[in-house]
Write a protein that holds these residues in place. Structure first.
Motif, PDB file in Angstrom:
ATOM      1  N   ARG A  85       0.841  -1.214   0.001  1.00  0.00           N
ATOM      2  CA  ARG A  85      -0.067  -0.029   0.078  1.00  0.00           C
ATOM      3  C   ARG A  85       0.838   1.342  -0.151  1.00  0.00           C
ATOM      4  N   ARG A  86       0.859   2.218  -0.962  1.00  0.00           N
ATOM      5  CA  ARG A  86       1.251   3.374  -1.130  1.00  0.00           C
ATOM      6  C   ARG A  86       0.351   4.560  -1.370  1.00  0.00           C
ATOM      7  N   SER A  87       0.697   5.455  -1.087  1.00  0.00           N
ATOM      8  CA  SER A  87      -0.204   6.667  -1.333  1.00  0.00           C
ATOM      9  C   SER A  87       0.206   7.120  -3.015  1.00  0.00           C
ATOM     10  N   VAL A  88      -0.844   6.729  -3.772  1.00  0.00           N
ATOM     11  CA  VAL A  88      -0.640   6.994  -5.224  1.00  0.00           C
ATOM     12  C   VAL A  88      -1.238   7.997  -5.646  1.00  0.00           C
ATOM     13  N   GLN A 102      10.424   6.047  -3.058  1.00  0.00           N
ATOM     14  CA  GLN A 102      10.495   5.032  -2.035  1.00  0.00           C
ATOM     15  C   GLN A 102       9.887   5.334  -0.710  1.00  0.00           C
ATOM     16  N   GLN A 103       9.378   4.270  -0.095  1.00  0.00           N
ATOM     17  CA  GLN A 103       8.662   4.616   1.083  1.00  0.00           C
ATOM     18  C   GLN A 103       9.590   4.842   2.007  1.00  0.00           C
ATOM     19  N   ILE A 104       9.480   5.948   2.877  1.00  0.00           N
ATOM     20  CA  ILE A 104      10.368   6.511   3.956  1.00  0.00           C
ATOM     21  C   ILE A 104       9.732   6.423   5.116  1.00  0.00           C
ATOM     22  N   ARG A 105      10.587   5.633   6.311  1.00  0.00           N
ATOM     23  CA  ARG A 105      10.065   5.738   7.623  1.00  0.00           C
ATOM     24  C   ARG A 105      11.228   5.691   8.588  1.00  0.00           C
ATOM     25  N   PHE A 106      10.957   6.357   9.536  1.00  0.00           N
ATOM     26  CA  PHE A 106      12.215   6.736  10.566  1.00  0.00           C
ATOM     27  C   PHE A 106      12.475   5.469  11.368  1.00  0.00           C
ATOM     28  N   SER A 155      -7.464  20.483  -6.506  1.00  0.00           N
ATOM     29  CA  SER A 155      -7.090  19.786  -7.916  1.00  0.00           C
ATOM     30  C   SER A 155      -5.730  18.974  -7.945  1.00  0.00           C
ATOM     31  N   GLN A 156      -5.449  18.399  -6.723  1.00  0.00           N
ATOM     32  CA  GLN A 156      -4.227  17.405  -6.392  1.00  0.00           C
ATOM     33  C   GLN A 156      -4.315  16.298  -7.547  1.00  0.00           C
ATOM     34  N   PRO A 157      -3.097  15.831  -8.034  1.00  0.00           N
ATOM     35  CA  PRO A 157      -3.562  14.665  -9.144  1.00  0.00           C
ATOM     36  C   PRO A 157      -4.040  13.654  -8.712  1.00  0.00           C
ATOM     37  N   PRO A 179      -4.871   8.671   0.780  1.00  0.00           N
ATOM     38  CA  PRO A 179      -5.674   9.550   1.670  1.00  0.00           C
ATOM     39  C   PRO A 179      -5.269  11.027   1.284  1.00  0.00           C
ATOM     40  N   MET A 180      -6.400  11.974   1.574  1.00  0.00           N
ATOM     41  CA  MET A 180      -5.846  13.415   1.513  1.00  0.00           C
ATOM     42  C   MET A 180      -6.400  14.204   2.521  1.00  0.00           C
ATOM     43  N   GLU A 181      -5.692  15.192   2.944  1.00  0.00           N
ATOM     44  CA  GLU A 181      -6.383  16.241   3.983  1.00  0.00           C
ATOM     45  C   GLU A 181      -5.928  17.561   3.321  1.00  0.00           C
ATOM     46  N   GLY A 182      -5.213  17.387   2.124  1.00  0.00           N
ATOM     47  CA  GLY A 182      -5.162  18.473   1.460  1.00  0.00           C
ATOM     48  C   GLY A 182      -6.679  19.134   0.697  1.00  0.00           C
ATOM     49  N   TYR A 183      -7.313  19.857   1.517  1.00  0.00           N
ATOM     50  CA  TYR A 183      -8.761  20.343   0.979  1.00  0.00           C
ATOM     51  C   TYR A 183      -9.142  21.262   1.642  1.00  0.00           C
TER      52      TYR A 183
HETATM   53  C1  LIG Z   1      -4.637  12.017   7.154  1.00  0.00           C
HETATM   54  C2  LIG Z   1      -3.687  12.178   5.706  1.00  0.00           C
HETATM   55  C3  LIG Z   1      -3.561  13.018   5.097  1.00  0.00           C
HETATM   56  C4  LIG Z   1      -2.915  12.937   3.879  1.00  0.00           C
HETATM   57  N1  LIG Z   1      -2.979  14.088   2.763  1.00  0.00           N
HETATM   58  C5  LIG Z   1      -2.492  13.953   1.683  1.00  0.00           C
HETATM   59  C6  LIG Z   1      -2.727  14.843   0.515  1.00  0.00           C
HETATM   60  O1  LIG Z   1      -3.506  15.933   0.868  1.00  0.00           O
HETATM   61  N2  LIG Z   1      -1.983  14.934  -0.762  1.00  0.00           N
HETATM   62  C7  LIG Z   1      -1.130  13.820  -0.675  1.00  0.00           C
HETATM   63  O2  LIG Z   1      -0.596  13.558  -1.731  1.00  0.00           O
HETATM   64  N3  LIG Z   1      -0.984  12.821   0.187  1.00  0.00           N
HETATM   65  C8  LIG Z   1      -1.470  12.882   1.318  1.00  0.00           C
HETATM   66  N4  LIG Z   1      -1.430  11.748   2.326  1.00  0.00           N
HETATM   67  C9  LIG Z   1      -0.294  10.902   2.309  1.00  0.00           C
HETATM   68  C10 LIG Z   1       0.908  10.951   2.958  1.00  0.00           C
HETATM   69  O3  LIG Z   1       1.643  12.006   2.347  1.00  0.00           O
HETATM   70  C11 LIG Z   1       1.525   9.673   2.807  1.00  0.00           C
HETATM   71  O4  LIG Z   1       0.861   8.667   3.435  1.00  0.00           O
HETATM   72  C12 LIG Z   1       2.850   9.609   3.608  1.00  0.00           C
HETATM   73  O5  LIG Z   1       3.862  10.452   2.625  1.00  0.00           O
HETATM   74  C13 LIG Z   1       3.586   8.222   3.598  1.00  0.00           C
HETATM   75  O6  LIG Z   1       3.626   7.564   2.242  1.00  0.00           O
HETATM   76  P1  LIG Z   1       2.833   6.195   2.204  1.00  0.00           P
HETATM   77  O7  LIG Z   1       1.413   6.535   2.270  1.00  0.00           O
HETATM   78  O8  LIG Z   1       3.194   5.944   0.324  1.00  0.00           O
HETATM   79  O9  LIG Z   1       3.677   5.309   2.926  1.00  0.00           O
HETATM   80  C14 LIG Z   1      -2.082  11.992   3.517  1.00  0.00           C
HETATM   81  C15 LIG Z   1      -2.004  10.896   4.367  1.00  0.00           C
HETATM   82  C16 LIG Z   1      -2.727  10.953   5.593  1.00  0.00           C
HETATM   83  C17 LIG Z   1      -2.672   9.476   6.525  1.00  0.00           C
END
Ligand SMILES: Cc1cc2nc3c(=O)[nH]c(=O)nc-3n(C[C@H](O)[C@H](O)[C@H](O)COP(=O)(O)O)c2cc1C
Length: 260
Positions: free
Chosen positions: A35-38, A245-249, A90-92, A207-211
């Motif tokens: 699962r990645r943020s796509v 790449q997925q980054i975690r500390f 209008s995020q991609p 997931p997005m909270e940029g809104y």
């Molecule tokens: C609550 C929340 C809000 C987020 N908002 C955005 C967003 O508005 N736009 C975006 O591109 N990614 C958003 N993300 C994705 C994060 O940037 C992403 O989960 C993080 O960088 C880790 O990457 P990964 O999900 O691929 O592991 C959000 C994630 C979460 C959990």
């Protein structure tokens, strides 16, 4: 209060047995790790039945007192979807999404849901223990009611501070923001279920909270007690959909073993 706590510390004499299936942990790990943020999706649609299966899986997320404080708005109307994309700047990830969801936490549905729980218990042939009825009839209203102008919440905070000097007591929620936090916690778990479900079916999410939450609330005519927890886009991952790449500390920065 001591009798009220029996629901937490007594094991009911139930005969119910939940079947436990064999789990392929490797497949589970694959789902979680892939699962990645796509942010860019292909033009391929997601079959409606898959979306519904994923929503079903979201709705079985664990949640506080089983009061299910969430709502999922699956925005399918073309014009509304376009406006939602705009509200998401209008995020991609929103613009290219095949499906868009607005996930909302509610702080005023618990009363109705507690009643629904009671109705359900009444309609069952094997009724749950008395303590469960008591929980939804008495404890739930006591814990989640804040009263007019938060007066009840304020009184509860004083009472719990005093009683809490002598024994463990529930400290929250005693105000609106704590009740909001209560609803958001469970709703966020359902969001994760939804995203993992899509992954398990071969689809991806962001997931997005940029809104602009105000615009989203207006667009969907959401009630006052609704909090937009996040919007979630879904679709088929484009080759350039994952930005890096997925980054975690390091693990020891976040996981604290308490041994002393
Ligand atoms: C609550 C929340 C809000 C987020 N908002 C955005 C967003 O508005 N736009 C975006 O591109 N990614 C958003 N993300 C994705 C994060 O940037 C992403 O989960 C993080 O960088 C880790 O990457 P990964 O999900 O691929 O592991 C959000 C994630 C979460 C959990």
């Amino acid at each position: 209060m001591s009798s009220d706590q029996t629901i937490f510390n007594s094991v009911p004499k139930f005969t119910y047995k939940e079947p436990v299936p064999e789990i392929n942990s490797e497949e589970f790990e694959k789902v979680v790790r892939s699962r990645r943020s796509v942010r860019v999706f292909k033009d391929t649609p997601i079959p409606e039945d898959i979306v519904n299966k994923c929503l079903d899986l979201a709705l079985i997320a664990p949640n506080s007192s089983n009061l299910q404080p969430w709502e999922f708005y699956w925005v399918r109307n073309k014009e509304k979807k376009q406006q939602l994309v705009k509200a998401c700047f209008s995020q991609p990830a929103a613009e290219t999404a095949q499906e868009l969801f607005v996930v909302v936490a509610r702080t005023k549905t618990w009363k109705r849901h507690a009643r629904q729980m009671l109705d359900l218990f009444h309609s069952q042939s094997t009724a749950p223990p008395k303590a469960v009825f008591h929980y939804y009839k008495k404890i739930v209203p006591m814990v989640y009611s804040l009263g007019f102008l938060n007066i009840l919440g304020f009184l509860k905070s004083i009472a719990f501070s005093v009683i809490g000097l002598f024994r463990p007591v529930p400290r929250e929620p005693v105000n609106k923001s704590e009740l909001k936090l209560w609803a958001v916690k469970s709703t966020a778990l359902a969001c994760e279920n939804l995203m993992l479900a899509f992954r398990a079916y071969g689809y991806d999410t962001c997931p997005m909270e940029g809104y602009d939450s105000k615009r989203i609330k207006k667009l969907l005519e959401l009630p006052k007690d609704a909090t937009v927890v996040m919007t979630i886009s879904a679709g088929v991952r484009d080759d350039k959909g994952v930005y890096g790449q997925q980054i975690r500390f390091s693990k020891n920065q976040f996981v604290k073993e308490v041994n002393t």
